[in-house]
Design a protein around this motif. Sequence first.
Motif, PDB file in Angstrom:
ATOM      1  N   UNK A  56      29.157  73.722 -41.814  1.00 56.43           N
ATOM      2  CA  UNK A  56      28.914  73.088 -42.927  1.00 56.43           C
ATOM      3  C   UNK A  56      30.036  72.887 -43.812  1.00 56.43           C
ATOM      4  N   UNK A  57      31.115  73.891 -43.729  1.00 58.95           N
ATOM      5  CA  UNK A  57      32.326  74.065 -44.371  1.00 58.95           C
ATOM      6  C   UNK A  57      33.190  72.878 -44.095  1.00 58.95           C
ATOM      7  N   UNK A  58      32.954  72.502 -42.675  1.00 62.65           N
ATOM      8  CA  UNK A  58      34.069  71.532 -42.182  1.00 62.65           C
ATOM      9  C   UNK A  58      33.612  70.272 -42.314  1.00 62.65           C
ATOM     10  N   UNK A  59      32.684  70.036 -43.052  1.00 64.22           N
ATOM     11  CA  UNK A  59      32.272  68.519 -43.139  1.00 64.22           C
ATOM     12  C   UNK A  59      32.790  67.970 -44.284  1.00 64.22           C
ATOM     13  N   UNK A  60      32.703  66.718 -44.332  1.00 63.25           N
ATOM     14  CA  UNK A  60      33.543  66.001 -45.440  1.00 63.25           C
ATOM     15  C   UNK A  60      32.488  65.988 -46.448  1.00 63.25           C
ATOM     16  N   UNK A  61      32.810  65.607 -47.698  1.00 60.09           N
ATOM     17  CA  UNK A  61      31.948  65.239 -48.900  1.00 60.09           C
ATOM     18  C   UNK A  61      31.572  63.769 -48.943  1.00 60.09           C
ATOM     19  N   UNK A  62      30.322  63.447 -49.117  1.00 61.76           N
ATOM     20  CA  UNK A  62      29.619  64.414 -49.953  1.00 61.76           C
ATOM     21  C   UNK A  62      28.395  65.155 -49.198  1.00 61.76           C
ATOM     22  N   UNK A  63      28.735  64.974 -47.726  1.00 61.43           N
ATOM     23  CA  UNK A  63      27.703  65.624 -46.778  1.00 61.43           C
ATOM     24  C   UNK A  63      27.739  67.157 -47.026  1.00 61.43           C
ATOM     25  N   UNK A 101      28.357  69.097 -49.652  1.00 57.45           N
ATOM     26  CA  UNK A 101      27.723  69.559 -50.755  1.00 57.45           C
ATOM     27  C   UNK A 101      26.151  69.254 -50.749  1.00 57.45           C
ATOM     28  N   UNK A 102      25.738  68.405 -50.226  1.00 53.63           N
ATOM     29  CA  UNK A 102      24.370  67.983 -49.797  1.00 53.63           C
ATOM     30  C   UNK A 102      23.585  69.263 -48.804  1.00 53.63           C
ATOM     31  N   UNK A 103      24.366  69.318 -47.688  1.00 53.71           N
ATOM     32  CA  UNK A 103      23.766  70.405 -46.886  1.00 53.71           C
ATOM     33  C   UNK A 103      23.714  71.805 -47.548  1.00 53.71           C
ATOM     34  N   UNK A 104      24.668  72.123 -48.214  1.00 54.75           N
ATOM     35  CA  UNK A 104      24.613  73.426 -49.155  1.00 54.75           C
ATOM     36  C   UNK A 104      23.667  73.570 -49.892  1.00 54.75           C
ATOM     37  N   UNK A 105      23.363  72.662 -50.577  1.00 56.64           N
ATOM     38  CA  UNK A 105      22.134  72.684 -51.694  1.00 56.64           C
ATOM     39  C   UNK A 105      20.858  72.846 -50.996  1.00 56.64           C
ATOM     40  N   UNK A 106      20.612  71.936 -49.684  1.00 52.72           N
ATOM     41  CA  UNK A 106      19.454  72.020 -48.975  1.00 52.72           C
ATOM     42  C   UNK A 106      19.410  73.802 -48.682  1.00 52.72           C
ATOM     43  N   UNK A 107      20.346  74.303 -47.848  1.00 48.46           N
ATOM     44  CA  UNK A 107      20.223  75.503 -47.679  1.00 48.46           C
ATOM     45  C   UNK A 107      19.818  76.506 -48.728  1.00 48.46           C
ATOM     46  N   UNK A 108      20.590  76.416 -49.934  1.00 49.08           N
ATOM     47  CA  UNK A 108      20.403  77.028 -51.135  1.00 49.08           C
ATOM     48  C   UNK A 108      19.044  77.007 -51.603  1.00 49.08           C
ATOM     49  N   UNK A 109      18.393  75.778 -51.598  1.00 48.34           N
ATOM     50  CA  UNK A 109      16.893  75.880 -52.009  1.00 48.34           C
ATOM     51  C   UNK A 109      15.846  76.038 -50.994  1.00 48.34           C
ATOM     52  N   UNK A 110      16.092  75.071 -49.809  1.00 43.17           N
ATOM     53  CA  UNK A 110      15.015  75.366 -48.730  1.00 43.17           C
ATOM     54  C   UNK A 110      15.256  76.118 -47.340  1.00 43.17           C
ATOM     55  N   UNK A 120      19.771  73.275 -43.674  1.00 48.74           N
ATOM     56  CA  UNK A 120      20.543  72.261 -43.827  1.00 48.74           C
ATOM     57  C   UNK A 120      19.917  70.806 -43.515  1.00 48.74           C
ATOM     58  N   UNK A 121      19.001  71.039 -42.538  1.00 48.63           N
ATOM     59  CA  UNK A 121      18.460  69.776 -42.062  1.00 48.63           C
ATOM     60  C   UNK A 121      17.126  68.928 -42.759  1.00 48.63           C
ATOM     61  N   UNK A 122      16.867  68.890 -43.727  1.00 47.98           N
ATOM     62  CA  UNK A 122      15.864  68.429 -44.786  1.00 47.98           C
ATOM     63  C   UNK A 122      15.915  67.343 -45.675  1.00 47.98           C
ATOM     64  N   UNK A 123      15.097  66.776 -45.809  1.00 46.89           N
ATOM     65  CA  UNK A 123      15.070  65.544 -46.767  1.00 46.89           C
ATOM     66  C   UNK A 123      16.191  64.707 -46.462  1.00 46.89           C
ATOM     67  N   UNK A 124      17.299  64.342 -47.415  1.00 49.38           N
ATOM     68  CA  UNK A 124      18.287  63.543 -47.128  1.00 49.38           C
ATOM     69  C   UNK A 124      19.087  63.714 -45.927  1.00 49.38           C
TER      70      UNK A 124
END
Length: 282
Positions: free
Chosen positions: A195-202, A204-213, A216-220
Amino acid sequence: MCIRDRYQRRVRGTTNFAMPQLSLVVLCTLLVATHQVPDQTAASGGVVGADDPVTMLTSSSSASPPPGIMIDIHLPITTGPAADAAIAANKFLVDRNVSEINLSTIDKPHATLYLTEWQCENGTQSACIAEIKAAVAKTVTGFAPCNFSLGEPFAQGTYAMISVNVTACLQKYSDTMVLATYKFAAKNQTPPPWIHNLPEPERSEKLAMVAKYGSPNVFSQFQPHVSIGWSENVTTLAAAVDELLPIWKSAAVQPIVVAMGHVGPHGTVLRNMDYASFKMPT
């Protein structure tokens, strides 16, 4: 549809076309086999091959939660033209000795709706699985029929996959299932390094998904696919997929079952080892 080997499976942004290549290996890589013996008793309310009702087991008090367990809530693709196409594509790779995944005998073609580590806060692991079963069973009763199609095979790192074209109803399946069950996901899961090798905003979006759900592969970031191959020899694997492309024929999928799958090596779902499966309304 992967990394402790825990997050190497199914990931992507929503699209109605073949999914982006970079993020996809995630879901495939997600998880190593958890060697838990699955509960073969299916839940009721349309559970395939079962007549026992799903019972919510009372969680006993405990100083610490039970060990986590990887379960893949998925749509099996085991019958019809799409299953035939996926199995044939996998056999093409197996025959060339470039796949440790075998969809003919060991692993199951599928599209993941939600894959994470599960760890209920109280009670035993079996009680936790029973709670997840009950939540999945209830959610499936609200699913309407949904069609989607397979995209094209591609290689990404050590994985070969077939993209899945995401329809609105397929996206809704995943969104609804996550919302109904994520409270049972293990807390504070570590994001996969890729995930840390991905460009922004992807990123940050994936990190947020991991933190909450816990995924990294859900919703958007929902990016389902069908894994058809795994090999350490990435060059040979990519060459074999290039050979496969000219003869590949896509196919439509109309799922009839949602299953809770036992996760195997390379983020696969093992055949005949589901914790439960649930018939969808027709």
